[in-house]
Design a protein around this motif. Structure first.
Motif, PDB file in Angstrom:
ATOM      1  N   ASP A  21      -6.228  16.152   2.685  1.00  0.00           N
ATOM      2  CA  ASP A  21      -5.397  15.618   1.640  1.00  0.00           C
ATOM      3  C   ASP A  21      -4.098  15.834   1.552  1.00  0.00           C
ATOM      4  OD1 ASP A  21      -7.822  14.848   0.341  1.00  0.00           O
ATOM      5  OD2 ASP A  21      -8.387  16.867   0.115  1.00  0.00           O
ATOM      6  N   SER A  72       4.695   2.558   4.514  1.00  0.00           N
ATOM      7  CA  SER A  72       4.381   1.655   3.453  1.00  0.00           C
ATOM      8  C   SER A  72       5.342   1.516   2.456  1.00  0.00           C
ATOM      9  CB  SER A  72       3.113   2.583   2.564  1.00  0.00           C
ATOM     10  OG  SER A  72       3.620   3.906   2.231  1.00  0.00           O
ATOM     11  N   SER A  87       0.809  -1.150   0.143  1.00  0.00           N
ATOM     12  CA  SER A  87       0.177  -0.220  -0.066  1.00  0.00           C
ATOM     13  C   SER A  87       0.898   1.288   0.052  1.00  0.00           C
ATOM     14  CB  SER A  87      -1.004   0.035   1.345  1.00  0.00           C
ATOM     15  OG  SER A  87      -1.346   1.310   1.354  1.00  0.00           O
ATOM     16  N   LEU A  88       0.437   2.312  -0.659  1.00  0.00           N
ATOM     17  CA  LEU A  88       1.109   3.612  -0.734  1.00  0.00           C
ATOM     18  C   LEU A  88       0.626   4.533   0.469  1.00  0.00           C
ATOM     19  CD1 LEU A  88       2.075   4.335  -4.641  1.00  0.00           C
ATOM     20  CD2 LEU A  88       3.611   3.419  -2.447  1.00  0.00           C
ATOM     21  N   THR A  89      -0.176   3.972   1.078  1.00  0.00           N
ATOM     22  CA  THR A  89      -0.920   4.993   2.089  1.00  0.00           C
ATOM     23  C   THR A  89       0.173   5.940   3.038  1.00  0.00           C
ATOM     24  OG1 THR A  89      -2.334   5.110   3.914  1.00  0.00           O
ATOM     25  CG2 THR A  89      -0.978   3.198   4.119  1.00  0.00           C
ATOM     26  N   ALA A  90      -0.184   7.171   3.176  1.00  0.00           N
ATOM     27  CA  ALA A  90       0.242   8.004   3.922  1.00  0.00           C
ATOM     28  C   ALA A  90      -0.042   7.789   5.467  1.00  0.00           C
ATOM     29  CB  ALA A  90       0.539   9.301   3.433  1.00  0.00           C
ATOM     30  N   ALA A  91      -1.314   7.343   5.774  1.00  0.00           N
ATOM     31  CA  ALA A  91      -1.947   7.337   6.741  1.00  0.00           C
ATOM     32  C   ALA A  91      -1.247   6.725   8.048  1.00  0.00           C
ATOM     33  CB  ALA A  91      -3.325   6.568   6.961  1.00  0.00           C
ATOM     34  N   ASN A  92      -0.298   5.972   7.751  1.00  0.00           N
ATOM     35  CA  ASN A  92       0.642   5.220   8.696  1.00  0.00           C
ATOM     36  C   ASN A  92       1.876   5.842   8.925  1.00  0.00           C
ATOM     37  OD1 ASN A  92       1.747   4.330   6.387  1.00  0.00           O
ATOM     38  ND2 ASN A  92       1.204   2.024   6.931  1.00  0.00           N
TER      39      ASN A  92
END
Length: 143
Positions: free
Chosen positions: A31, A101, A3-8
């Motif tokens: 965003d 990620s 995943s390329l999420t930045a949430a973590n």
């Protein structure tokens, strides 16, 4: 699948004379967590005879954190700025960014708080605030 999420993402900052223990930033904008400017690595000059020359140069790295108007991390930046204003001096920060990620971490050193809005803009709701730090160095390190 990766995943390329930045949430973590985990971002911590210290300002040794104000916040000697790392503070984890929280409450990012919907965003955007941060922006990073490109950094020129080489200075070039074209001679009158059409020959291009170049050489390595050091340049700072500009990073702008984007926080929701109700982020608990706003207090970190406001306290940093107020302490500098009171002392009529500057206090530098150090930082660490872990991007889970992609399995990379980045160490930021000798950062100056160069700009911030004094309060959030107000529309239908209070808008995110942008806090700009100019780093002497940002280096990638493996996790």
């Amino acid at each position: 699948m990766t995943s390329l999420t930045a949430a973590n993402a985990v971002i911590t900052l210290t300002v040794p004379l104000v916040f000697p223990t790392p503070i984890q930033l929280q409450g990012f904008a919907a965003d955007n967590i941060y922006d990073m400017d490109n950094v020129d690595q080489v200075e070039t000059a074209m001679g009158v005879d059409g020959i291009l020359s170049g050489g390595f140069v050091f340049n700072p790295t500009n990073q702008t954190f984007v926080l929701q108007a109700d982020s608990p991390s706003i207090a970190f930046f406001e306290t940093w700025a107020a302490t500098q204003r009171q002392a009529k001096d500057v206090y530098t920060a150090n930082g660490s960014t872990t991007l889970v990620s992609v399995g990379r971490s980045y160490i930021s050193t000798k950062g100056f708080l160069v700009s911030m809005p004094p309060m959030p803009a107000a529309g239908k709701i209070l808008q995110p605030r942008r806090f700009a730090i100019r780093w002497e160095s940002v280096q990638s390190v493996p996790n």
